[in-house]
Design a protein around this motif. Structure first.
Motif, short mmCIF file in Angstrom:
data_model
loop_
_atom_site.label_atom_id
_atom_site.label_comp_id
_atom_site.label_asym_id
_atom_site.label_seq_id
_atom_site.Cartn_x
_atom_site.Cartn_y
_atom_site.Cartn_z
N LEU A 221 0.96 -1.19 -0.09
CA LEU A 221 0.02 0.13 -0.02
C LEU A 221 0.91 1.45 0.03
O LEU A 221 1.77 1.44 0.75
CB LEU A 221 -0.84 -0.04 1.15
N LEU A 222 0.45 2.23 -0.66
CA LEU A 222 1.29 3.35 -0.83
C LEU A 222 0.42 4.62 -0.31
O LEU A 222 -0.73 4.53 -1.18
CB LEU A 222 1.88 3.68 -2.16
N TYR A 223 0.72 5.51 0.44
CA TYR A 223 -0.19 6.68 0.77
C TYR A 223 0.94 7.99 0.54
O TYR A 223 1.90 8.12 1.11
CB TYR A 223 -0.35 6.60 1.92
N VAL A 224 0.22 8.86 -0.38
CA VAL A 224 0.97 9.97 -0.69
C VAL A 224 0.04 11.09 -0.15
O VAL A 224 -1.04 11.15 -0.65
CB VAL A 224 1.33 10.17 -2.32
N MET A 225 0.72 11.93 0.87
CA MET A 225 -0.10 13.21 1.21
C MET A 225 0.94 14.37 1.38
O MET A 225 2.18 14.18 1.56
CB MET A 225 -0.55 12.71 2.70
N ASP A 226 0.29 15.35 1.72
CA ASP A 226 0.95 16.68 2.22
C ASP A 226 1.61 16.44 3.54
O ASP A 226 1.03 15.80 4.38
CB ASP A 226 -0.11 17.87 2.13
N SER A 227 2.78 16.96 3.68
CA SER A 227 3.51 16.46 5.03
C SER A 227 2.77 16.99 6.28
O SER A 227 3.10 16.35 7.26
CB SER A 227 5.03 16.98 4.83
N SER A 228 2.07 18.13 6.03
CA SER A 228 1.40 18.50 7.14
C SER A 228 0.25 17.59 7.78
O SER A 228 -0.25 17.70 9.00
CB SER A 228 0.86 19.91 6.72
N LYS A 229 -0.33 16.83 6.87
CA LYS A 229 -1.26 15.58 7.23
C LYS A 229 -0.66 14.41 7.75
O LYS A 229 -1.40 13.60 8.27
CB LYS A 229 -1.98 15.36 6.02
N PRO A 231 1.39 13.57 10.37
CA PRO A 231 1.36 13.15 11.82
C PRO A 231 0.08 12.57 12.43
O PRO A 231 -0.07 11.54 13.15
CB PRO A 231 1.70 14.62 12.55
N ALA A 232 -1.04 13.32 11.93
CA ALA A 232 -2.32 12.61 12.24
C ALA A 232 -2.42 11.37 11.62
O ALA A 232 -3.10 10.41 12.13
CB ALA A 232 -3.27 13.79 11.98
N TRP A 233 -2.10 11.46 10.43
CA TRP A 233 -2.40 10.06 9.70
C TRP A 233 -1.61 8.93 10.28
O TRP A 233 -2.28 7.83 10.54
CB TRP A 233 -2.05 10.38 8.17
N ILE A 234 -0.43 9.01 10.55
CA ILE A 234 0.31 7.86 11.11
C ILE A 234 0.21 7.65 12.44
O ILE A 234 -0.08 6.50 12.91
CB ILE A 234 1.79 8.23 10.99
N SER A 235 -0.57 8.54 13.07
CA SER A 235 -1.33 8.23 14.55
C SER A 235 -2.38 7.52 14.47
O SER A 235 -2.60 6.52 15.32
CB SER A 235 -1.51 9.70 15.30
N ASP A 236 -3.30 7.89 13.63
CA ASP A 236 -4.43 7.00 13.40
C ASP A 236 -4.08 5.61 13.11
O ASP A 236 -4.59 4.30 13.34
CB ASP A 236 -5.72 7.56 12.58
#
Length: 248
Positions: A221-229, A231-236
């Motif tokens: 699985l690959l997830y591409v996102m703005d770096s500002s998102k 921390p919250a994404w990896i926490s969830d």
């Protein structure tokens, strides 16, 4: 002069057919070699089952790896042969689209995060053949972007971004298969993502993250996102059941 031209044309045709004949013979030899590896691997597996021992498991892994490499060589040869034989551009494009379906590549864009799913693991960085993933991935990205453009939907473009590689391993197979994160050949995947969605893959603009999880089957699985998102994404994401390096 006309007879000479006809003769030369026939010679060229015969030469082309001879080359195709050689290619088909090479493909048949590879198929035979692959079948031999499979037979040997089945024998080793039966020995492991009878003895209830993983003593020969490393050898079984070698056999499977040789089988897979031979299969990749065969696939590459048949792909090249397809390119030579299929003269209709539409048919060849359809063939490449079918590769995307065969490899189970899916793209989803939601909440400004691009998610890519492929039903294979990213190859080891020392593997010499990697086209089995990268060519279908490139085609999948291109087709997805073209379809989004036709439907007047947003095609994401990231400037400062984070790419998270999630390596999912079949939980029914031995944990010895799980690789260290620095042993993945991620560069080619990142290059393809950059071509379609990133400003640059320079360290000034792009970060990468690797996560390993166990699941029902091998998958990337690959997830591409703005770096500002991120921390919250990896926490969830971290709240999901996973596997640690010291998993027992």
């Amino acid at each position: 002069m006309e007879k000479s031209n006809i003769t030369e044309m026939r010679m060229d045709e015969n030469d082309s057919f001879f080359k195709l004949k050689e290619q088909l013979e090479d493909a048949q030899k590879l198929m035979g070699r692959m079948e031999q590896y499979i037979v040997e691997a089945r024998g080793v597996l039966q020995s492991c089952i009878r003895r209830q021992s993983e003593f020969q498991y490393a050898y079984l892994g070698d056999m499977i790896q040789e089988t897979a490499k031979t299969s990749e060589r065969l696939t590459d040869k048949l792909r090249r042969l397809t390119l030579e034989i299929v003269v209709n551009p539409k048919e060849y494009e359809k063939y490449k689209e079918d590769l995307v379906l065969i490899h189970g590549i899916e793209l989803e864009y939601k909440d400004e995060i691009l998610r890519v799913s492929a039903s294979v693991l990213i190859p080891h960085r020392k593997d010499c053949y990697t086209d089995y993933l990268y060519k279908p991935l490139h085609t999948a990205f291109r087709n997805w972007c073209m379809q989004r453009a036709e439907e007047k939907l947003e095609i994401p473009t990231y400037t400062n971004c984070t790419i998270c590689f999630v390596h999912v391993y079949d939980e029914t197979l031995p944990l010895a298969r799980v690789r260290d994160h620095d042993n993945y050949e991620e560069k080619h995947v990142q290059d393809i993502i950059t071509n379609f969605f990133l400003r640059s893959d320079s360290g000034l603009y792009t970060n990468t993250c690797h996560v390993t999880r166990m699941g029902e089957e091998d998958r990337t699985l690959l997830y591409v996102m703005d770096s500002s998102k991120f921390p919250a994404w990896i926490s969830d994401f971290g709240k999901e059941t996973g596997i640690e390096k010291n998993h027992e």
